[in-house]
Design a protein around this motif. Structure first.
Motif, PDB file in Angstrom:
ATOM      1  N   LYS A 206       0.843  -1.196   0.000  1.00 11.08           N
ATOM      2  CA  LYS A 206       0.000   0.000   0.000  1.00 11.08           C
ATOM      3  C   LYS A 206       0.880   1.249   0.000  1.00 11.08           C
ATOM      4  CE  LYS A 206      -1.731   1.485   3.844  1.00 11.08           C
ATOM      5  NZ  LYS A 206      -2.476   1.710   5.104  1.00 11.08           N
ATOM      6  N   ASP A 207       0.654   2.113  -0.921  1.00  5.05           N
ATOM      7  CA  ASP A 207       1.382   3.390  -1.020  1.00  5.05           C
ATOM      8  C   ASP A 207       2.870   3.225  -1.318  1.00  5.05           C
ATOM      9  OD1 ASP A 207      -1.045   4.624  -0.344  1.00  5.05           O
ATOM     10  OD2 ASP A 207      -0.575   4.543   1.800  1.00  5.05           O
ATOM     11  N   ASN A 208       3.290   2.035  -1.752  1.00  2.35           N
ATOM     12  CA  ASN A 208       4.703   1.816  -2.089  1.00  2.35           C
ATOM     13  C   ASN A 208       4.810   1.220  -3.487  1.00  2.35           C
ATOM     14  OD1 ASN A 208       6.407   2.461   0.355  1.00  2.35           O
ATOM     15  ND2 ASN A 208       4.920   1.082   1.279  1.00  2.35           N
ATOM     16  N   PRO A 209       4.820   2.055  -4.504  1.00  8.39           N
ATOM     17  CA  PRO A 209       4.862   1.548  -5.886  1.00  8.39           C
ATOM     18  C   PRO A 209       6.064   0.650  -6.158  1.00  8.39           C
ATOM     19  CG  PRO A 209       4.391   3.902  -5.851  1.00  8.39           C
ATOM     20  CD  PRO A 209       4.766   3.525  -4.454  1.00  8.39           C
ATOM     21  N   GLU A 210       7.190   0.888  -5.452  1.00  4.56           N
ATOM     22  CA  GLU A 210       8.380   0.075  -5.707  1.00  4.56           C
ATOM     23  C   GLU A 210       8.226  -1.368  -5.240  1.00  4.56           C
ATOM     24  OE1 GLU A 210       9.147   1.920  -1.600  1.00  4.56           O
ATOM     25  OE2 GLU A 210       8.102   2.420  -3.459  1.00  4.56           O
ATOM     26  N   LEU A 211       7.180  -1.638  -4.432  1.00  6.74           N
ATOM     27  CA  LEU A 211       6.956  -2.996  -3.938  1.00  6.74           C
ATOM     28  C   LEU A 211       5.925  -3.761  -4.761  1.00  6.74           C
ATOM     29  CD1 LEU A 211       6.929  -2.448  -0.070  1.00  6.74           C
ATOM     30  CD2 LEU A 211       8.823  -3.079  -1.552  1.00  6.74           C
ATOM     31  N   GLN A 212       5.355  -3.111  -5.758  1.00  4.17           N
ATOM     32  CA  GLN A 212       4.351  -3.788  -6.571  1.00  4.17           C
ATOM     33  C   GLN A 212       4.989  -4.954  -7.320  1.00  4.17           C
ATOM     34  OE1 GLN A 212       2.479  -0.822  -9.028  1.00  4.17           O
ATOM     35  NE2 GLN A 212       1.407   0.129  -7.306  1.00  4.17           N
ATOM     36  N   ASN A 213       4.253  -6.033  -7.396  1.00  8.93           N
ATOM     37  CA  ASN A 213       4.682  -7.244  -8.097  1.00  8.93           C
ATOM     38  C   ASN A 213       5.859  -7.954  -7.426  1.00  8.93           C
ATOM     39  OD1 ASN A 213       2.748  -7.023 -10.206  1.00  8.93           O
ATOM     40  ND2 ASN A 213       4.029  -5.453 -11.166  1.00  8.93           N
ATOM     41  N   LEU A 214       6.129  -7.625  -6.175  1.00  7.76           N
ATOM     42  CA  LEU A 214       7.184  -8.335  -5.451  1.00  7.76           C
ATOM     43  C   LEU A 214       6.572  -9.284  -4.425  1.00  7.76           C
ATOM     44  CD1 LEU A 214       9.898  -5.617  -4.704  1.00  7.76           C
ATOM     45  CD2 LEU A 214       9.975  -7.453  -6.396  1.00  7.76           C
TER      46      LEU A 214
END
Length: 411
Positions: free
Chosen positions: A261-269
């Protein structure tokens, strides 16, 4: 430990030619696909009361997720870029060469309580493997363990609570950066970990895992199915014994939603959590964007064939997971679809309004609920009072007197 021994560690962990009997080798460690069949994630349940039924399927060799980490470790140690090491690489090298820390970590074998295990593992295993070196043991930790029983240093204590009271929530044992750790006992080992798996590589994309012949005899594999060698074992649960692994599943999934949530760099990880005992570690990872769950087998913490007494292959796998933002392969969804791995199915079983809570309404730390406020009020009095019905009734009477005579101005 000399640099010569560091080279020996990497050869044992990464080289297929090091030894047939080598239990440190990383690539024979599998992360198995998990299909979730039923949970109580829609209920107002704490992590300690979480219930998760699941099926364990095929596995992927460790490097499928962390080839970049393999390359960077090798090139950092053996290549030309030794002068530009990242902090997380330095943390790993220092850990593997720190004889004092290794000797302190080995003391976990003599721990007599779960609290002692937690203290030693948080201070001497997980924290040193992240560049920040920071960790938090939940503040509900036993009062008598403010110091590490191995080295005597002060432990880091704080509030690890998170979630939402409408769904899964609670207090993880340890928080390390963006990851969580649950401390268990050897009684919490998983049924499927008694099976022996070996993998066989076919083509560069479709790395299928073959199950041993004896597993096929149990009926776990259907030779006529599209996914040959697919071993499904529905976990049976003992209702009389708390299933620690249920808690780890719940914490892993909830934390993945919270972190993404609110962390685009963690998407798809895949965001990891750990189940650790005084002998073994298991890694669970959930990808909230693609609803995928992976689970490792139990990995031994110690090894007699290592100079430092540790299973350095396990240590490096823990380091991979803790530093997932630096090293985990991204954009793997097409690869999972190519090898026909099923999604976990966790999200499709939740009503939209419940799923929305996981996606956007998780908080850290949790606000105090009524029972915690009650307990805090009782503990805050000038006397040591037992938290009982009688205590609460007497406290209410005192509060009435206080409000009547002391909180208002009287002349």
């Amino acid at each position: 430990m000399a640099n010569r021994n560091l080279q020996s560690i990497f050869r044992q962990c990464f080289s297929e030619y090091s030894s047939v009997e080598n239990n440190l080798f990383i690539n024979n460690r599998l992360f198995h696909n998990v299909k979730i069949t039923e949970t109580n994630a829609q209920d107002k349940k704490s992590f300690s009361n979480a219930s998760v039924e699941y099926i364990v399927g095929e596995g992927l060799p460790c490097y499928w997720l962390w080839t970049k980490a393999f390359e960077e470790i090798t090139e950092s140690y053996c290549g030309e870029n030794k002068g530009t090491l990242r902090e997380c690489i330095i943390a790993l090298f220092e850990f593997l060469q720190d004889e004092n820390n290794s000797s302190q970590l080995l003391k976990v074998k003599k721990a007599t309580t779960v609290a002692e295990i937690q203290a030693i593992l948080s201070h001497h295993l997980f924290a040193p493997l992240v560049s920040s070196g920071s960790y938090i043991n939940d503040e509900q930790f036993p009062d008598h363990l403010k110091k590490c029983p191995a080295c005597g240093e002060n432990l880091e204590l704080g509030d690890t609570s998170f979630g939402n009271y409408k769904v899964w929530h609670g207090h993880p044992d340890i928080a390390i950066d963006r990851c969580l750790v649950k401390i268990g006992t050897e009684n919490d080992e998983c049924v499927e970990d008694t099976d022996i798996f070996e993998y066989e590589l076919t083509d560069p994309v479709s790395k299928k895992i073959k199950i041993e012949d004896d597993a096929r005899e149990t009926g776990g594999c259907d030779e006529g199915s599209e996914l040959k060698g697919y071993n499904e074992s529905l976990m049976s649960k003992n209702n009389e014994v708390e299933n620690t692994l249920d808690q780890v599943f719940a914490q892993t999934i909830t934390n993945a939603f919270y972190q993404a949530k609110d962390n685009p760099e963690l998407q798809n990880l895949f965001i990891p959590s750990f189940l650790a005992t005084d002998e073994k570690v298991q890694i669970l990872m959930y990808n909230a964007d693609n609803d995928r769950m992976l689970k490792s087998q139990d990995m031994e913490l110690f090894s007699d064939i290592s100079d430092n007494g540790l299973n350095n292959g396990t240590v490096i796998c823990i380091w991979f997971a803790l530093n997932f933002m630096d090293f985990q392969q991204k954009e793997l969804e097409n690869e999972f679809e190519a090898i026909r791995f099923e999604k976990s199915g966790f999200q499709e079983k939740l009503r939209d309004e419940i799923l929305s809570i996981y996606q956007s309404e998780l908080v850290r730390p949790l606000p105090m609920n009524d029972s915690e406020k009650e307990c805090r009020n009782v503990k805050g009095t000038a006397y040591h009072l037992w938290n009982s019905d009688h205590t609460r009734r007497m406290k209410e009477r005192l509060d009435t007197l206080d409000e009547k005579y002391w909180t208002k101005s009287h002349h």
